[in-house]
Write a protein that holds these residues in place. Structure first.
Motif, PDB file in Angstrom:
ATOM      1  N   LEU A 160     -35.169  56.114  33.530  1.00  0.00           N
ATOM      2  CA  LEU A 160     -34.995  57.563  33.496  1.00  0.00           C
ATOM      3  C   LEU A 160     -35.979  58.184  34.495  1.00  0.00           C
ATOM      4  O   LEU A 160     -37.186  57.978  34.400  1.00  0.00           O
ATOM      5  CB  LEU A 160     -35.261  58.127  32.090  1.00  0.00           C
ATOM      6  CG  LEU A 160     -35.174  59.648  31.949  1.00  0.00           C
ATOM      7  CD1 LEU A 160     -33.735  60.127  32.160  1.00  0.00           C
ATOM      8  CD2 LEU A 160     -35.683  60.093  30.592  1.00  0.00           C
ATOM      9  N   LYS A 162     -37.393  61.716  36.340  1.00  0.00           N
ATOM     10  CA  LYS A 162     -37.496  63.178  36.274  1.00  0.00           C
ATOM     11  C   LYS A 162     -37.781  63.660  37.688  1.00  0.00           C
ATOM     12  O   LYS A 162     -38.771  63.253  38.305  1.00  0.00           O
ATOM     13  CB  LYS A 162     -38.628  63.568  35.322  1.00  0.00           C
ATOM     14  CG  LYS A 162     -38.790  65.051  35.106  1.00  0.00           C
ATOM     15  CD  LYS A 162     -39.919  65.308  34.107  1.00  0.00           C
ATOM     16  CE  LYS A 162     -40.111  66.770  33.824  1.00  0.00           C
ATOM     17  NZ  LYS A 162     -41.230  66.989  32.887  1.00  0.00           N
ATOM     18  N   TYR A 172     -32.750  65.186  35.601  1.00  0.00           N
ATOM     19  CA  TYR A 172     -32.982  63.822  35.151  1.00  0.00           C
ATOM     20  C   TYR A 172     -31.862  62.933  35.664  1.00  0.00           C
ATOM     21  O   TYR A 172     -30.692  63.309  35.641  1.00  0.00           O
ATOM     22  CB  TYR A 172     -33.034  63.765  33.617  1.00  0.00           C
ATOM     23  CG  TYR A 172     -34.202  64.524  33.043  1.00  0.00           C
ATOM     24  CD1 TYR A 172     -35.417  63.891  32.813  1.00  0.00           C
ATOM     25  CD2 TYR A 172     -34.102  65.881  32.752  1.00  0.00           C
ATOM     26  CE1 TYR A 172     -36.506  64.587  32.304  1.00  0.00           C
ATOM     27  CE2 TYR A 172     -35.175  66.590  32.241  1.00  0.00           C
ATOM     28  CZ  TYR A 172     -36.372  65.936  32.017  1.00  0.00           C
ATOM     29  OH  TYR A 172     -37.447  66.623  31.512  1.00  0.00           O
ATOM     30  N   SER A 174     -30.512  58.938  35.195  1.00  0.00           N
ATOM     31  CA  SER A 174     -30.709  57.697  34.439  1.00  0.00           C
ATOM     32  C   SER A 174     -29.712  56.652  34.912  1.00  0.00           C
ATOM     33  O   SER A 174     -28.599  56.988  35.354  1.00  0.00           O
ATOM     34  CB  SER A 174     -30.543  57.951  32.939  1.00  0.00           C
ATOM     35  OG  SER A 174     -29.230  58.382  32.668  1.00  0.00           O
TER      36      SER A 174
END
Length: 199
Positions: A160, A162, A172, A174
């Motif tokens: 993940l 940011k 975000y 992922s």
């Protein structure tokens, strides 16, 4: 909007600009242009105040800052929107009725000569603008059941990220990788870090 002192306002700043001799205002516009092209970290307010005082114009540092903010704002607006000199001058007259014709003619001439250059620079910044990696988190997982995956009980890495974009908004991202992909990913990050240390 522009960070100007409420008591001064745009009209007050324009009145101060109108006190400046043409050559000093042209120099101020030039230093703003250099700053907006990222060739200089900031407009040197102290040096600008000194130039004004040597010319017999007494403006304090706050007023010089207001002049710089006002013109920087409109130059950025014109560069981002690819405005021609006529539209820029119209925008200036919309914000204040205190502009004199000679001052507006100077801004028009200056923008006609340099506006395309600043617009091209803004376009490059937009194209080159990327987000900033703020945080990265990962965890090891094990696939134990799936409708589509044939190889269960194999480890995977869930990542993940940011990311702050150029406007400051957080997003975000992922994704999942095999252990081997994650090891390669880690190795590439280490290589980037070592290259950045040499810069």
């Amino acid at each position: 909007m522009l960070g100007l002192d409420v008591s001064t306002g745009v009209d007050g700043v324009v009145e101060k600009i109108e006190q400046l001799p043409t050559d000093l205002f042209a120099e101020t516009l030039q230093s703003i242009l250099v700053h907006l092209q990222d060739q200089n970290r900031a407009v040197d307010l102290i040096e600008t105040c000194d130039k004004f005082q040597r010319a017999g114009i007494s403006l304090d540092q706050k007023t010089v800052q207001d002049v710089t903010r006002l013109m920087s704002h409109y130059f950025r607006l014109a560069a981002k929107s690819n405005l021609n000199a006529d539209i820029l001058v119209n925008k200036l007259t919309e914000c204040s009725s205190k502009w004199s014709k000679p001052t507006l003619q100077l801004v028009h001439k200056f923008w006609t000569e340099h506006g395309a250059l600043l617009h091209a620079h803004q376009e490059l910044l937009t194209m080159a603008s990327t987000g900033q990696l703020v945080d990265i988190q990962w965890k090891l997982g094990m696939a134990v059941s799936s409708d589509t995956c044939r190889s269960l009980n194999s480890p995977f890495i869930s990542v993940l990220m940011k990311i702050a974009d150029t406007s400051g908004e957080m997003s975000y991202k992922s994704f999942e990788m095999t252990v081997q992909q994650f090891q390669n990913f880690h190795r590439q990050f280490k290589e980037m870090a070592s290259v950045l240390e040499t810069v």
